[in-house]
Design a protein around this motif. Structure first.
Motif, PDB file in Angstrom:
ATOM      1  N   ASP A   1       0.833  -1.182   0.000  1.00  0.00           N
ATOM      2  CA  ASP A   1       0.000   0.000   0.000  1.00  0.00           C
ATOM      3  C   ASP A   1       0.872   1.238   0.000  1.00  0.00           C
ATOM      4  O   ASP A   1       2.070   1.158   0.107  1.00  0.00           O
ATOM      5  CB  ASP A   1      -0.997  -0.048   1.147  1.00  0.00           C
ATOM      6  N   LEU A   2       0.261   2.407  -0.091  1.00  0.00           N
ATOM      7  CA  LEU A   2       0.996   3.652  -0.275  1.00  0.00           C
ATOM      8  C   LEU A   2       1.480   4.186   1.071  1.00  0.00           C
ATOM      9  O   LEU A   2       0.917   5.094   1.645  1.00  0.00           O
ATOM     10  CB  LEU A   2       0.116   4.681  -0.985  1.00  0.00           C
ATOM     11  N   ARG A   3       2.573   3.604   1.568  1.00  0.00           N
ATOM     12  CA  ARG A   3       3.104   3.985   2.872  1.00  0.00           C
ATOM     13  C   ARG A   3       4.367   4.813   2.754  1.00  0.00           C
ATOM     14  O   ARG A   3       5.031   5.047   3.754  1.00  0.00           O
ATOM     15  CB  ARG A   3       3.389   2.736   3.700  1.00  0.00           C
ATOM     16  N   THR A   4       4.713   5.272   1.592  1.00  0.00           N
ATOM     17  CA  THR A   4       5.934   6.046   1.417  1.00  0.00           C
ATOM     18  C   THR A   4       5.800   7.379   2.138  1.00  0.00           C
ATOM     19  O   THR A   4       4.836   8.109   1.949  1.00  0.00           O
ATOM     20  CB  THR A   4       6.219   6.282  -0.078  1.00  0.00           C
ATOM     21  N   LEU A  20       4.972   5.941  -9.527  1.00  0.00           N
ATOM     22  CA  LEU A  20       4.759   4.855  -8.585  1.00  0.00           C
ATOM     23  C   LEU A  20       3.696   3.949  -9.180  1.00  0.00           C
ATOM     24  O   LEU A  20       2.554   4.361  -9.378  1.00  0.00           O
ATOM     25  CB  LEU A  20       4.300   5.391  -7.225  1.00  0.00           C
ATOM     26  N   ALA A  21       4.082   2.716  -9.504  1.00  0.00           N
ATOM     27  CA  ALA A  21       3.141   1.744 -10.063  1.00  0.00           C
ATOM     28  C   ALA A  21       2.680   0.835  -8.930  1.00  0.00           C
ATOM     29  O   ALA A  21       3.495   0.287  -8.194  1.00  0.00           O
ATOM     30  CB  ALA A  21       3.804   0.933 -11.167  1.00  0.00           C
ATOM     31  N   THR A  22       1.373   0.684  -8.798  1.00  0.00           N
ATOM     32  CA  THR A  22       0.803  -0.133  -7.739  1.00  0.00           C
ATOM     33  C   THR A  22      -0.459  -0.804  -8.264  1.00  0.00           C
ATOM     34  O   THR A  22      -0.864  -0.578  -9.409  1.00  0.00           O
ATOM     35  CB  THR A  22       0.514   0.730  -6.494  1.00  0.00           C
ATOM     36  N   LEU A  32      -3.054   8.430 -12.622  1.00  0.00           N
ATOM     37  CA  LEU A  32      -2.734   9.486 -13.582  1.00  0.00           C
ATOM     38  C   LEU A  32      -2.885  10.896 -13.021  1.00  0.00           C
ATOM     39  O   LEU A  32      -3.152  11.832 -13.740  1.00  0.00           O
ATOM     40  CB  LEU A  32      -3.574   9.325 -14.858  1.00  0.00           C
ATOM     41  N   ARG A  33      -2.733  11.057 -11.717  1.00  0.00           N
ATOM     42  CA  ARG A  33      -2.738  12.410 -11.169  1.00  0.00           C
ATOM     43  C   ARG A  33      -1.571  12.540 -10.195  1.00  0.00           C
ATOM     44  O   ARG A  33      -1.072  11.564  -9.676  1.00  0.00           O
ATOM     45  CB  ARG A  33      -4.057  12.761 -10.501  1.00  0.00           C
ATOM     46  N   ASP A  39       3.537  10.574  -9.704  1.00  0.00           N
ATOM     47  CA  ASP A  39       2.478  10.143 -10.617  1.00  0.00           C
ATOM     48  C   ASP A  39       2.153   8.698 -10.234  1.00  0.00           C
ATOM     49  O   ASP A  39       2.974   7.801 -10.418  1.00  0.00           O
ATOM     50  CB  ASP A  39       2.979  10.226 -12.058  1.00  0.00           C
ATOM     51  N   ILE A  40       0.972   8.479  -9.655  1.00  0.00           N
ATOM     52  CA  ILE A  40       0.589   7.153  -9.191  1.00  0.00           C
ATOM     53  C   ILE A  40      -0.231   6.462 -10.278  1.00  0.00           C
ATOM     54  O   ILE A  40      -1.234   6.989 -10.743  1.00  0.00           O
ATOM     55  CB  ILE A  40      -0.223   7.224  -7.887  1.00  0.00           C
ATOM     56  N   ILE A  41       0.218   5.273 -10.676  1.00  0.00           N
ATOM     57  CA  ILE A  41      -0.422   4.516 -11.746  1.00  0.00           C
ATOM     58  C   ILE A  41      -0.997   3.241 -11.137  1.00  0.00           C
ATOM     59  O   ILE A  41      -0.260   2.425 -10.586  1.00  0.00           O
ATOM     60  CB  ILE A  41       0.603   4.105 -12.834  1.00  0.00           C
TER      61      ILE A  41
END
Length: 142
Positions: A1-4, A20-22, A32-33, A39-41
């Motif tokens: 998950d997005l824990r960065t 960041l591809a997830t 795409l935002r 940029d999270i994909i």
């Protein structure tokens, strides 16, 4: 998950853009935002439960006109790229060191081949010396 953490050094760099591809379900609503300069994909999953990296490469080609991509990664990423038939060239660096034990991690993971006839085939194109290391340039045969 997005824990960065938003405080990591990577996010403070002015360029190039960070992607960041997830999984789609984690990236849902964020695809795409820009979020904190990233940029999270959201990517679909393959039948094997891995990220569909072909979708990521298509995104890079369409959005950034990137048709020749350098992928640097660990054993799982390299294995996924090879398993999804997304590699046409391998540049392998070999250092004059031998390490490993019974728990050593392979350089490629997740690329099982029941027989030698089902292994990935390559052709060695060149060998170059880089300091004490060897740089091996292979082409993948499909």
């Amino acid at each position: 998950d997005l824990r960065t953490s938003p405080d990591v050094q990577l996010l403070r760099q002015p360029s190039p853009p960070v992607l960041l591809a997830t999984r789609e379900d984690i990236g849902a609503g964020k695809s795409l935002r820009q979020v904190q300069g990233i940029d999270i994909i959201g990517l679909p999953m393959t039948e094997e439960g891995q990220l569909d990296l072909r979708s990521l490469l298509a995104y890079l080609a369409n959005r950034h006109d990137a048709t020749n991509d350098l992928v640097e990664g660990g054993a799982v990423l390299i294995g996924s790229m090879l398993r999804q038939n997304l590699v046409d060239q391998l540049i392998v660096f070999q250092a004059p060191k031998i390490i490993g034990d019974s728990d050593a991690i392979s350089s490629v993971r997740g690329l099982s081949c029941p027989t030698i006839g089902q292994t990935l085939s390559t052709v060695l194109r060149s060998v170059n010396r880089v300091g004490d290391d060897l740089m091996l340039d292979y082409r993948v045969i499909c």
